[in-house]
Design a protein around this motif. Sequence first.
Motif, PDB file in Angstrom:
ATOM      1  N   PRO A  20       0.779  -1.400  -0.012  1.00 40.18           N
ATOM      2  CA  PRO A  20       0.145  -0.060  -0.098  1.00 40.18           C
ATOM      3  C   PRO A  20       0.871   1.325  -0.024  1.00 40.18           C
ATOM      4  O   PRO A  20       0.385   2.504  -0.237  1.00 40.18           O
ATOM      5  CB  PRO A  20      -0.764   0.010   1.382  1.00 40.18           C
ATOM      6  N   VAL A  21       2.104   0.995   0.223  1.00 39.67           N
ATOM      7  CA  VAL A  21       2.804   2.234   0.363  1.00 39.67           C
ATOM      8  C   VAL A  21       3.321   2.584  -0.891  1.00 39.67           C
ATOM      9  O   VAL A  21       3.859   2.095  -1.599  1.00 39.67           O
ATOM     10  CB  VAL A  21       4.240   2.223   1.377  1.00 39.67           C
ATOM     11  N   VAL A  22       3.154   4.232  -1.239  1.00 38.95           N
ATOM     12  CA  VAL A  22       3.725   4.512  -2.505  1.00 38.95           C
ATOM     13  C   VAL A  22       4.996   5.184  -2.301  1.00 38.95           C
ATOM     14  O   VAL A  22       5.221   5.999  -1.577  1.00 38.95           O
ATOM     15  CB  VAL A  22       2.768   5.742  -3.266  1.00 38.95           C
ATOM     16  N   GLY A  44      12.014   9.536   3.900  1.00 43.69           N
ATOM     17  CA  GLY A  44      10.888   8.645   3.269  1.00 43.69           C
ATOM     18  C   GLY A  44      10.454   9.308   2.152  1.00 43.69           C
ATOM     19  O   GLY A  44       9.164   8.775   1.677  1.00 43.69           O
ATOM     20  N   SER A  45      10.768  10.339   1.373  1.00 43.34           N
ATOM     21  CA  SER A  45      10.260  10.983   0.572  1.00 43.34           C
ATOM     22  C   SER A  45      10.814  10.210  -0.873  1.00 43.34           C
ATOM     23  O   SER A  45      10.289  10.929  -1.907  1.00 43.34           O
ATOM     24  CB  SER A  45      10.979  12.489   0.311  1.00 43.34           C
ATOM     25  N   GLY A  46      11.502   9.410  -0.728  1.00 43.54           N
ATOM     26  CA  GLY A  46      11.516   8.438  -2.132  1.00 43.54           C
ATOM     27  C   GLY A  46      13.075   8.754  -2.812  1.00 43.54           C
ATOM     28  O   GLY A  46      13.104   8.099  -3.905  1.00 43.54           O
ATOM     29  N   LYS A  47      13.880   9.158  -2.204  1.00 45.86           N
ATOM     30  CA  LYS A  47      15.130   9.411  -2.666  1.00 45.86           C
ATOM     31  C   LYS A  47      15.967   8.158  -3.124  1.00 45.86           C
ATOM     32  O   LYS A  47      16.264   7.905  -4.292  1.00 45.86           O
ATOM     33  CB  LYS A  47      15.984  10.359  -1.748  1.00 45.86           C
ATOM     34  N   THR A  48      15.995   7.316  -1.915  1.00 45.17           N
ATOM     35  CA  THR A  48      16.559   6.189  -2.249  1.00 45.17           C
ATOM     36  C   THR A  48      15.924   5.160  -3.290  1.00 45.17           C
ATOM     37  O   THR A  48      16.805   4.704  -4.116  1.00 45.17           O
ATOM     38  CB  THR A  48      16.912   5.300  -0.867  1.00 45.17           C
ATOM     39  N   THR A  49      14.409   5.365  -3.146  1.00 43.09           N
ATOM     40  CA  THR A  49      13.997   4.525  -4.078  1.00 43.09           C
ATOM     41  C   THR A  49      14.183   4.898  -5.529  1.00 43.09           C
ATOM     42  O   THR A  49      14.609   3.942  -6.446  1.00 43.09           O
ATOM     43  CB  THR A  49      12.579   4.507  -3.767  1.00 43.09           C
ATOM     44  N   ASP A 163      24.407   7.860  -2.428  1.00 38.88           N
ATOM     45  CA  ASP A 163      22.990   7.783  -1.551  1.00 38.88           C
ATOM     46  C   ASP A 163      23.749   8.266  -0.130  1.00 38.88           C
ATOM     47  O   ASP A 163      24.129   7.552   0.599  1.00 38.88           O
ATOM     48  CB  ASP A 163      22.431   6.481  -1.309  1.00 38.88           C
ATOM     49  N   GLU A 164      23.407   9.347  -0.081  1.00 38.75           N
ATOM     50  CA  GLU A 164      23.914   9.985   1.271  1.00 38.75           C
ATOM     51  C   GLU A 164      25.195   9.737   1.703  1.00 38.75           C
ATOM     52  O   GLU A 164      25.603   8.999   2.687  1.00 38.75           O
ATOM     53  CB  GLU A 164      22.969   9.844   2.611  1.00 38.75           C
ATOM     54  N   PRO A 165      26.108   9.919   0.776  1.00 39.78           N
ATOM     55  CA  PRO A 165      27.457   9.330   1.014  1.00 39.78           C
ATOM     56  C   PRO A 165      28.190   9.897   2.343  1.00 39.78           C
ATOM     57  O   PRO A 165      29.178   9.251   2.809  1.00 39.78           O
ATOM     58  CB  PRO A 165      28.201   9.496  -0.216  1.00 39.78           C
TER      59      PRO A 165
HETATM   60  N1  LIG Z   1      11.848  -2.521   0.673  1.00 37.77           N
HETATM   61  C1  LIG Z   1      10.752  -1.688   1.203  1.00 37.77           C
HETATM   62  N2  LIG Z   1       9.695  -2.303   1.435  1.00 37.77           N
HETATM   63  C2  LIG Z   1       8.473  -1.604   1.861  1.00 37.77           C
HETATM   64  N3  LIG Z   1       8.563  -0.097   1.779  1.00 37.77           N
HETATM   65  C3  LIG Z   1       9.607   0.488   1.440  1.00 37.77           C
HETATM   66  C4  LIG Z   1      10.965  -0.289   1.059  1.00 37.77           C
HETATM   67  N4  LIG Z   1      11.709   0.685   0.732  1.00 37.77           N
HETATM   68  C5  LIG Z   1      11.529   1.854   0.994  1.00 37.77           C
HETATM   69  N5  LIG Z   1      10.120   1.683   1.404  1.00 37.77           N
HETATM   70  C6  LIG Z   1       9.009   2.888   1.686  1.00 37.77           C
HETATM   71  O1  LIG Z   1       9.153   3.630   0.636  1.00 37.77           O
HETATM   72  C7  LIG Z   1       9.097   4.992   1.032  1.00 37.77           C
HETATM   73  C8  LIG Z   1      10.399   5.632   0.323  1.00 37.77           C
HETATM   74  O2  LIG Z   1      11.586   5.291   1.024  1.00 37.77           O
HETATM   75  P1  LIG Z   1      13.125   5.670   0.452  1.00 37.77           P
HETATM   76  O3  LIG Z   1      13.979   4.820   1.108  1.00 37.77           O
HETATM   77  O4  LIG Z   1      13.074   5.960  -0.781  1.00 37.77           O
HETATM   78  O5  LIG Z   1      13.041   7.180   1.383  1.00 37.77           O
HETATM   79  P2  LIG Z   1      14.415   8.111   1.075  1.00 37.77           P
HETATM   80  O6  LIG Z   1      13.905   9.477   0.851  1.00 37.77           O
HETATM   81  O7  LIG Z   1      15.541   7.470   0.925  1.00 37.77           O
HETATM   82  O8  LIG Z   1      14.642   8.247   3.012  1.00 37.77           O
HETATM   83  P3  LIG Z   1      15.778   8.352   3.753  1.00 37.77           P
HETATM   84  O9  LIG Z   1      16.310   9.982   3.812  1.00 37.77           O
HETATM   85  O10 LIG Z   1      15.299   8.301   5.263  1.00 37.77           O
HETATM   86  O11 LIG Z   1      16.922   7.483   3.240  1.00 37.77           O
HETATM   87  C9  LIG Z   1       9.148   4.987   2.680  1.00 37.77           C
HETATM   88  O12 LIG Z   1       7.877   5.109   3.058  1.00 37.77           O
HETATM   89  C10 LIG Z   1       9.723   3.591   2.840  1.00 37.77           C
HETATM   90  O13 LIG Z   1       9.282   3.071   4.052  1.00 37.77           O
END
Ligand SMILES: Nc1ncnc2c1ncn2[C@@H]1O[C@H](COP(=O)(O)OP(=O)(O)OP(=O)(O)O)[C@@H](O)[C@H]1O
Lengths: 363, 596
Positions: A20-22, A44-49, A163-165
Amino acid sequence: MTPNATAKLIVKDLRKTYGPVVALTDASIEVREGEFLTLLGPSGSGKTTMLMVIAGLVQPDSGEVWIDGKLATYAPSFKRDLGMVFQNYALFPHMTVAENIAFPLRMRRLGQADIAREVKRVLDIVRLPHVADRLPRALSGGQQQRIALARCIVYGPSIILMDEPLGALDKKLRDEMQLEIKRLHTELGITVLYVTHDQEEAMVMSDRICLMNDARIEQLGTPADLYFRPRTLFAAGFLGESNILDATVTAVENGRAVLRLAVGDDALVRAVARDGVKPGQSVKLMVRPECLTVLGQGERAENEIQAGLKDVIMVGGITKHYARLPDGKEVVAANLTRGPVAQAAAGEALRLGWSADSSVLLV
Amino acid sequence: MAASAQRARPAWIGLWPILPALLFLGFLFLYPVAQLLWLSALDKASGDLTSAHYVRLFASPLYVKVLRITFEIAGWTTVFVILGAYPVAYYLATSSERRRNALMLWVLLPFWTSFLVRTFAWIVLLGRNGAINKWLQALGITGEPLDLIYNFTGVMIGMTHALMPLAVMTMVSVMENIDANLPRAASTLGARGGQAFWRIYFPLSLPGVAAAGLLVFITALGFFITPALLGGRLETMITQVIITQIQTMMNWAFGGAVSMLLLVAALIVFYLYDRALGMSTLAGSAAASQGEGRPNPVARLGAWAGGHVLDLLGRICDTVAGAWERVFPARPDRPRADRSRMVLTAVVALVIFFLAAPTFFIVPVSFTTDAFIEWPPKFFTLRWYQAYLDSPTWMSATVRSLMVATVAAFLAMLVGAPAAFILARRSMAGKTAAMALILSPLIIPRIIIAIALFYFYARLGLVGSSLGLVLGHAVIAVPYVVVTVMAVLKTYDERLDQAAGSLGANRVQTLWHITIPLIRTGLIAAFLFAFITSFDELTIALFVSGGLATTLPKQMWDDSLLKVNPTLAAVSTMLLVFVTALILSAEYLRRRAAAR
Ligand SMILES: Nc1ncnc2c1ncn2[C@@H]1O[C@H](COP(=O)(O)OP(=O)(O)OP(=O)(O)O)[C@@H](O)[C@H]1O
Ligand SMILES: [Mg+2]
């Protein structure tokens, strides 16, 4: 944004969900050759994703990734020829520094002699020629960081993702490594996609910043753009300090919007208009503290407002006046300290002024 | 620490809670075992020092052969267990937490199910008239029934099944600590799946493999239930010899000598392990095996050769994957299906099926109208349950088991929990030694503890008494309690205690009002594990409970030596239901505790 022929990396309408998480949606960016672009945003804003999708370590639900003009959305990461530096460095703990750096070259089946030469070359670039035979855990944080960089640049990828090196380093080392990364970026002419949640770091390093919030791209532009022309309340609040005032548009003329502030004495103020604002619309007006001045006797400004002084604080070269508007809202004006600050009594009335050019409309 | 620094009193006074555990184990474990081993060097009549028993031991080809067989069986068991457990552990460690917890339960369930029940299940499955032979014949694959039991195959299947959960748990604890970014990093650096696994993941998981191998091997050395019930004459293991020497021949000194041999064998294996890898790897830290300085030339050569083997393995995997890709090319515009993961999932499903399914075959057999255990069972009667309920022997054994387990678990908690507090929170001199003593009842072959206690009790007149049994079971339950409570305390925020202290609560009040309520579920879980350990215990009961007063496992054992009959299936089924319920509640509580 117009399509760019020299775009090194194009991300189009990317979307990724975890149940359910976008995690990421509607994400489109183009990174130019040799550019330093930073993804900035809260946790949690999606940068790593986004980075993981580009690196091929996570498969998106929909959208496209183009690298060097080739479609790579679902290509495996070992075929993408890009480099990635992880937050915790991800150095292989069972291999020496030299073996770590040699790893990508081994995977590319280079000869022993070439490998030895290349390892030495990059160790010189990161200025750590003497640690080759150590295990990663015998290195300091900053040294590990440099080795992670060295391992990444040794095979000459044209794009490096980070990623946040610097997340795990202390302030002083951070500043030092920021310069180091910038140096490598200019010397080697690589394209860098960088992730941080530290706004200062993003401002210092980037050609452009991509501000992210809640799985979306909030705004993309140069650091100056984002600072002086934020398009949303979130952007204004995330970068630097800001004063936000409620207002209603009364007229729009020659690129200027005339506004009536919700607080104060019915005085009209002017701001740079923005596409689509109409008379009668309620908006927010943002002024940076540096653009707000405390007006002396007889001094005038394009826009003015009455306030009651709350506090004056001198922070070295900057003096901050904290003032309270009639409705209780607080504003701050930050100006260069030009001499000993006169002792002002709290509650004393004062006028604050600013220019129309420095006021930004947010909707 | 803070509290003992406040007042000027020696630091060791604050360590008193660990004393009961050390005294308890010293008196009821260390001393009896030492005494038994000492006995093996004494002449029976004169009491003088003698090497006669050892000379006899090594002079007889029989015992040397038994020793060789024991090592062979333990060795092969270790190989099969590792081969089966590695993919499962890898899968668990790389799955999401929810899936890991769900699957872990299926791995744990057989671990806690009675050894005897599991062994009976294999008899149902593997016997000449067992389920597997019936199916093979029905499908026309074989004409004659195969000999799957009372031979090496049967012993291997039974022991692999029995020890695999231990290996999975040991390996998972190491693999969980491997940073998931490492294989990812390898992949961005250009490594295909095979190279990323064999060059990066596998070497980092090796400490877990070694620790699991060690535990499995040592435990297997002391086995006797499985070889006795599933093996033939050629699969006699050393523990069976010890039992015969003591129970039938009443030859204490010689039994002691054989025990000494078993113990020394176990210690040598430990020593070799420590030399090669270091004991710290047993504690489950990944990559702990890489010592500070780089290893000696021999190890260097080994590493060089190992590197090439791993490279080769990686290349083979990648070639296979590459060939597959040439036939079914991947497209950059379509999601990739992760084929290696699918293969892995299939393998893991098979192994978990092997672990979890057999036990349930005991259930239908308990309703058979036949007088034998046979497949398929003829339905339907409750007469075996009736027989169990009507039998005074079975009933008294059950009641006694329940009572002994309850008291032993309480005792183990009383002794073990305070020690866990000290070990988890204080730094003290000799902590490693204290930890080693507390854990050693898990590692020393249980048969040695059993006969040591037997001999010790014989002189105190405790043989056949419930007290003796309770004490013996508490000895082996203490390590479980300490480990479980330490694990719970690891997640407990000690600042809560400090906060309570700063608000004026004294130590006892803090413990009573803050700490214990917060870790209550963890304590209950520890109690349940201790309870099951005792409830399921056979080896010590075999010796210590004497001829008459028997426990449930001992009664099952005695019965099975005569004939494995459907009453045993009925008892096993009830045990299965009971223990499963206990495990599920312990697991539920443990999770609730961990979730906080
Ligand atoms: N493997 C996963 N399974 C479930 N949810 C995930 C997974 N990876 C990321 N999420 C969710 O996706 C959303 C975005 O996560 P992401 O890691 O991209 O954030 P971020 O911007 O890198 O945050 P941070 O600054 O904390 O590293 C978050 O709500 C996180 O909980
Ligand atoms: Mg992140």
